[in-house]
Write an enzyme that holds these catalytic residues in place. Sequence first.
Site, PDB file in Angstrom:
ATOM      1  N   SER A 268       0.831  -1.205   0.000  1.00  0.00           N
ATOM      2  CA  SER A 268       0.000   0.000   0.000  1.00  0.00           C
ATOM      3  C   SER A 268       0.870   1.262   0.000  1.00  0.00           C
ATOM      4  O   SER A 268       2.025   1.241   0.444  1.00  0.00           O
ATOM      5  CB  SER A 268      -0.906   0.001   1.229  1.00  0.00           C
ATOM      6  OG  SER A 268      -0.111   0.072   2.389  1.00  0.00           O
ATOM      7  N   GLU A 289       6.560  -0.197  -5.101  1.00  0.00           N
ATOM      8  CA  GLU A 289       5.447  -0.470  -6.036  1.00  0.00           C
ATOM      9  C   GLU A 289       4.166  -0.398  -5.221  1.00  0.00           C
ATOM     10  O   GLU A 289       3.891  -1.284  -4.416  1.00  0.00           O
ATOM     11  CB  GLU A 289       5.611  -1.867  -6.646  1.00  0.00           C
ATOM     12  CG  GLU A 289       6.867  -2.049  -7.460  1.00  0.00           C
ATOM     13  CD  GLU A 289       6.791  -1.400  -8.827  1.00  0.00           C
ATOM     14  OE1 GLU A 289       5.675  -1.063  -9.269  1.00  0.00           O
ATOM     15  OE2 GLU A 289       7.847  -1.197  -9.438  1.00  0.00           O
ATOM     16  N   LEU A 290       3.371   0.657  -5.444  1.00  0.00           N
ATOM     17  CA  LEU A 290       2.285   0.953  -4.495  1.00  0.00           C
ATOM     18  C   LEU A 290       0.902   0.884  -5.157  1.00  0.00           C
ATOM     19  O   LEU A 290       0.732   0.235  -6.180  1.00  0.00           O
ATOM     20  CB  LEU A 290       2.573   2.315  -3.859  1.00  0.00           C
ATOM     21  CG  LEU A 290       4.008   2.452  -3.302  1.00  0.00           C
ATOM     22  CD1 LEU A 290       4.269   3.844  -2.769  1.00  0.00           C
ATOM     23  CD2 LEU A 290       4.312   1.405  -2.253  1.00  0.00           C
ATOM     24  N   CYS A 323      -3.088  -4.551  -8.300  1.00  0.00           N
ATOM     25  CA  CYS A 323      -2.717  -3.125  -8.263  1.00  0.00           C
ATOM     26  C   CYS A 323      -3.060  -2.414  -9.561  1.00  0.00           C
ATOM     27  O   CYS A 323      -3.402  -1.248  -9.558  1.00  0.00           O
ATOM     28  CB  CYS A 323      -1.236  -2.983  -7.946  1.00  0.00           C
ATOM     29  SG  CYS A 323      -0.179  -3.844  -9.116  1.00  0.00           S
TER      30      CYS A 323
HETATM   31  P1  NAP Z   1       0.428  -3.461   3.022  1.00  0.00           P
HETATM   32  O1  NAP Z   1      -0.454  -3.437   4.188  1.00  0.00           O
HETATM   33  O2  NAP Z   1       1.254  -2.277   2.731  1.00  0.00           O
HETATM   34  O3  NAP Z   1       1.358  -4.765   3.202  1.00  0.00           O
HETATM   35  C1  NAP Z   1       2.262  -5.192   2.227  1.00  0.00           C
HETATM   36  C2  NAP Z   1       3.386  -5.969   2.867  1.00  0.00           C
HETATM   37  O4  NAP Z   1       4.123  -5.103   3.713  1.00  0.00           O
HETATM   38  C3  NAP Z   1       2.886  -7.118   3.752  1.00  0.00           C
HETATM   39  O5  NAP Z   1       3.744  -8.217   3.594  1.00  0.00           O
HETATM   40  C4  NAP Z   1       2.998  -6.539   5.152  1.00  0.00           C
HETATM   41  O6  NAP Z   1       3.209  -7.543   6.127  1.00  0.00           O
HETATM   42  C5  NAP Z   1       4.218  -5.641   5.021  1.00  0.00           C
HETATM   43  N1  NAP Z   1       4.243  -4.527   5.968  1.00  0.00           N
HETATM   44  C6  NAP Z   1       3.206  -3.907   6.567  1.00  0.00           C
HETATM   45  N2  NAP Z   1       3.647  -2.910   7.369  1.00  0.00           N
HETATM   46  C7  NAP Z   1       4.998  -2.902   7.279  1.00  0.00           C
HETATM   47  C8  NAP Z   1       6.037  -2.119   7.858  1.00  0.00           C
HETATM   48  N3  NAP Z   1       5.771  -1.126   8.725  1.00  0.00           N
HETATM   49  N4  NAP Z   1       7.316  -2.387   7.535  1.00  0.00           N
HETATM   50  C9  NAP Z   1       7.603  -3.366   6.651  1.00  0.00           C
HETATM   51  N5  NAP Z   1       6.664  -4.159   6.070  1.00  0.00           N
HETATM   52  C10 NAP Z   1       5.385  -3.921   6.369  1.00  0.00           C
HETATM   53  O7  NAP Z   1      -0.361  -3.751   1.689  1.00  0.00           O
HETATM   54  P2  NAP Z   1      -1.628  -4.683   1.485  1.00  0.00           P
HETATM   55  O8  NAP Z   1      -2.827  -3.907   1.797  1.00  0.00           O
HETATM   56  O9  NAP Z   1      -1.425  -5.991   2.145  1.00  0.00           O
HETATM   57  O10 NAP Z   1      -1.527  -4.923  -0.106  1.00  0.00           O
HETATM   58  C11 NAP Z   1      -2.379  -4.311  -1.002  1.00  0.00           C
HETATM   59  C12 NAP Z   1      -1.774  -3.021  -1.536  1.00  0.00           C
HETATM   60  O11 NAP Z   1      -0.639  -3.342  -2.316  1.00  0.00           O
HETATM   61  C13 NAP Z   1      -2.722  -2.270  -2.457  1.00  0.00           C
HETATM   62  O12 NAP Z   1      -2.654  -0.904  -2.175  1.00  0.00           O
HETATM   63  C14 NAP Z   1      -2.161  -2.552  -3.839  1.00  0.00           C
HETATM   64  O13 NAP Z   1      -2.462  -1.562  -4.798  1.00  0.00           O
HETATM   65  C15 NAP Z   1      -0.701  -2.644  -3.544  1.00  0.00           C
HETATM   66  N6  NAP Z   1      -0.008  -3.392  -4.599  1.00  0.00           N
HETATM   67  C16 NAP Z   1       0.817  -2.727  -5.454  1.00  0.00           C
HETATM   68  C17 NAP Z   1       1.436  -3.417  -6.492  1.00  0.00           C
HETATM   69  C18 NAP Z   1       2.316  -2.704  -7.486  1.00  0.00           C
HETATM   70  O14 NAP Z   1       3.051  -3.385  -8.193  1.00  0.00           O
HETATM   71  N7  NAP Z   1       2.280  -1.390  -7.586  1.00  0.00           N
HETATM   72  C19 NAP Z   1       1.215  -4.782  -6.636  1.00  0.00           C
HETATM   73  C20 NAP Z   1       0.364  -5.421  -5.743  1.00  0.00           C
HETATM   74  C21 NAP Z   1      -0.242  -4.719  -4.721  1.00  0.00           C
HETATM   75  P3  NAP Z   1       2.025  -8.383   6.832  1.00  0.00           P
HETATM   76  O15 NAP Z   1       0.775  -8.132   6.074  1.00  0.00           O
HETATM   77  O16 NAP Z   1       2.489  -9.773   6.778  1.00  0.00           O
HETATM   78  O17 NAP Z   1       1.936  -7.857   8.227  1.00  0.00           O
END
Ligand code: NAP
Length: 552
Positions: A268, A289-290, A323
């Site tokens: 995210s 990549e967000l 994403c």
């Molecule tokens: P997220 O909450 O940011 O989590 C992503 C990863 O980061 C998870 O493995 C999470 O671990 C870890 N994480 C969380 N907080 C962290 C911190 N403070 N320090 C280090 N790592 C940390 O994202 P999500 O909601 O699961 O995923 C969906 C998002 O990803 C959407 O916004 C989507 O658009 C984006 N996305 C972007 C792309 C791209 O290529 N641009 C591709 C796919 C998805 P845990 O969950 O295991 O705690």
Amino acid sequence: MTAETAAPGAPAEVESGVGPTAPRTSNEVGSVRPTWVSDSRVARWTSWVRQGADPDAPVGSQTGLAPWTLEPTAAVPVSTTVDVTDAVRSARAAHADWARTPFRERAEIALRFHDLLLAEQDEVIDLIQWETGKARFSAWQEIGQVAALARHYGRRAEHYLAPQKRRGMVPGATVVKELRVPKGVIGVISPWNYPLYLGVGDVLPALLAGNAVVSKADSQTPLTLLWTRDLMARAGLPDDVWQVVTGAGGVTGAAIVEAADFIMFTGSTATGRRLGAQAGERLIGASLELGGKNPLLVRADADLVAAAHGAANAAFANTGQMCIHVERIHVHENVYDEFKHEFVAAVEAMRLGAAYDYDVEVGSLTSTEQLATVAEHVRDAVERGASLLSGGRARPDVGPLFHELTVLEGVTADMKVYDEETFGPVVSLYSFRDDDDAVAQANRGSYGLSASIWGKDVRAAEALALRIRAGAVNINDGAAAAAGSVEAGMGGMGDSGLGRRHGAEGIRKYTDAQTVARQRWMPLGPPPGSSVERFVHATTKQLGLMKRIGLR
Ligand code: NAP
């Protein structure tokens, strides 16, 4: 792969309005646990988790919930922050030998991994479906993407990183080469929505560039990553060169950012911002990549049937948890009604369900949080006056986290779904007057990840693409054309991120450029005992001459 049938788990009813029509659904719910997944197989995969470095810390475990039923998947040990530090230390030690391993040998491992992955794909497709609840074709797309990346970097890494000859200040007097030096230990943090593609696709170029890697498995989908780590060992990758840790992002993920030499993060925008700041404090680089809120434009000359089907796939592939999936469709006002009719028909023909086969087109959402966000965005939009053209309800009768494919019209700026990323099966229709209006609508908001333009006049569409702020613009395709072109960079503008994966940039970012310059005859400066003034005059003349004869 055969599947037992199992009743859905206790349904969590989520109210979000009732649509006039609903997509067809499959009532068949596939097995909770693929029948071939034995405890001994799970033990083999989880043996790759780094844990136990701190003798005083009890070894904890975490268990994901299978989205189709919300039954537990398999317990996986949880790493501590000491385990992370230990993993980075041993990865750094392994890196020295790995960086000296000839390119050819590193590439052979990637190409063997490619072959093994294709041969054993059914296993990991089952695991992906089990852990994410997605449709089988969406899971297979991860295989296609990772195989393409393994082949691409297996064949092209050496070329991308080959030393480049550069010209010195005085041609001939200085021999200059620009080299690519691996950064050391790359920390890779990736989300649950594409556990194979995002978990491994960015690891491959990091390894091929001569780095060691420490990955954090997402807490929802660790088994997919661990299966792949095991496969990579069978392809010949030395053990310590790629380490896997588990645990909550805020704990083990943050610990990776504190210890690694570069961060490859997918997730995210909120987390990416936090990680970027943390990396900035340490003066290490980060590729981020967000999120996105991706628009699809339908010009007046588009083939509306093709555009409607393309838009339906782009909006609902991976249950909208992608994403680059499309959340906004902007249609020229002259063809709006006709497109709307075709689009809703295409959406309502899509099969929603849970099964380990290719008949189902759209699967479940992956977590209760995702379902809650989807339901909330739909509820908020409907309550504020948007119309439901299709879907709009959770479908606990299909599975506890299912939601209908939902199409909204009449969305306004006060609604959450207008600019916030939903990351689920919800799309809104808007109309535009002309190209200027289309560009203004497409560029609204802070994201800039992916866009799509449909129209028969390809030159006009390409001209329009240049005006859209997005890391990728697909013409007459929803999203896959650009993302599947692994030779071309993929990434975001604005709040959608920094850096690129795929292609040359997707591997060079894991290296530092090092310039090695050798002076051949004399140092660049006045020879000992000569007049500095004369040297300055002569060099100034020489610079002028070089420009005149086109040498610089
Ligand atoms: P997220 O909450 O940011 O989590 C992503 C990863 O980061 C998870 O493995 C999470 O671990 C870890 N994480 C969380 N907080 C962290 C911190 N403070 N320090 C280090 N790592 C940390 O994202 P999500 O909601 O699961 O995923 C969906 C998002 O990803 C959407 O916004 C989507 O658009 C984006 N996305 C972007 C792309 C791209 O290529 N641009 C591709 C796919 C998805 P845990 O969950 O295991 O705690």
